[in-house]
Design a protein around this motif. Structure first.
Motif, PDB file in Angstrom:
ATOM      1  N   THR A  26       0.795  -1.214   0.000  1.00  0.00           N
ATOM      2  CA  THR A  26       0.000   0.000   0.000  1.00  0.00           C
ATOM      3  C   THR A  26       0.826   1.261   0.000  1.00  0.00           C
ATOM      4  OG1 THR A  26      -1.739  -1.151   1.180  1.00  0.00           O
ATOM      5  CG2 THR A  26      -1.793   1.265   1.241  1.00  0.00           C
ATOM      6  N   TYR A  29       2.744   2.074  -3.253  1.00  0.00           N
ATOM      7  CA  TYR A  29       1.898   2.357  -4.419  1.00  0.00           C
ATOM      8  C   TYR A  29       1.512   3.823  -4.443  1.00  0.00           C
ATOM      9  CZ  TYR A  29      -1.676   1.626  -7.941  1.00  0.00           C
ATOM     10  OH  TYR A  29      -2.419   1.678  -9.092  1.00  0.00           O
ATOM     11  N   ASN A  78      -4.641  -0.877  -5.015  1.00  0.00           N
ATOM     12  CA  ASN A  78      -3.176  -0.914  -5.182  1.00  0.00           C
ATOM     13  C   ASN A  78      -2.775  -1.987  -6.175  1.00  0.00           C
ATOM     14  OD1 ASN A  78      -3.171   0.913  -2.980  1.00  0.00           O
ATOM     15  ND2 ASN A  78      -3.173  -0.800  -1.558  1.00  0.00           N
TER      16      ASN A  78
END
Length: 128
Positions: A26, A29, A78
């Motif tokens: 996460t 990204y 993501n």
């Protein structure tokens, strides 16, 4: 280190379709990345297939897949997707997701040496 996990490979007949997914960690990204797909057959190097730059949505494709493959992203998940249509036997390979921090220059995006982080790969087999 960027963690990426692929899914979605399989076996199809010529002309069929498959969708590959690659999910990135996460935090990385949302800071902007260059992500995409390479493929490799035994005895050959990794070939760049399709790449997307997450902050600009710029996309890049190998000539051999233009018009048949589409790369896209879903920020909420993501995840980067590779929609593969009109598959041919020569598309048979192990497909790897690769990621690099930031934005790679267009002259580098389809070259595997510029990516440090890779998934484990997912097999795509197209039968004639």
């Amino acid at each position: 280190q960027i963690q990426v996990v692929e899914s979605g490979g399989g076996s199809v007949e010529t002309g069929g379709s498959l969708t590959l997914s690659c999910r990135a960690s996460t935090y990385t990204y949302h800071n902007g990345m260059t992500m995409g797909w390479f493929r490799q057959v035994p005895g050959k190097g990794r070939e760049g297939v399709a790449i997307i730059v997450t902050r600009t949505d710029s996309t890049y494709y190998a000539d051999s897949v233009k018009g048949r493959f589409t790369i896209s992203r879903d920020n909420g998940e993501n995840t980067v997707y590779l929609q593969m249509n009109s598959l041919k036997p020569e598309d048979t390979a192990m497909y790897y997701c690769a990621a690099a921090l930031g934005r790679l220059g267009s002259q580098y995006v389809l070259h595997s040496m510029y990516y440090r982080d890779w998934g484990r790969g997912t097999q795509v087999t197209v039968s004639s």
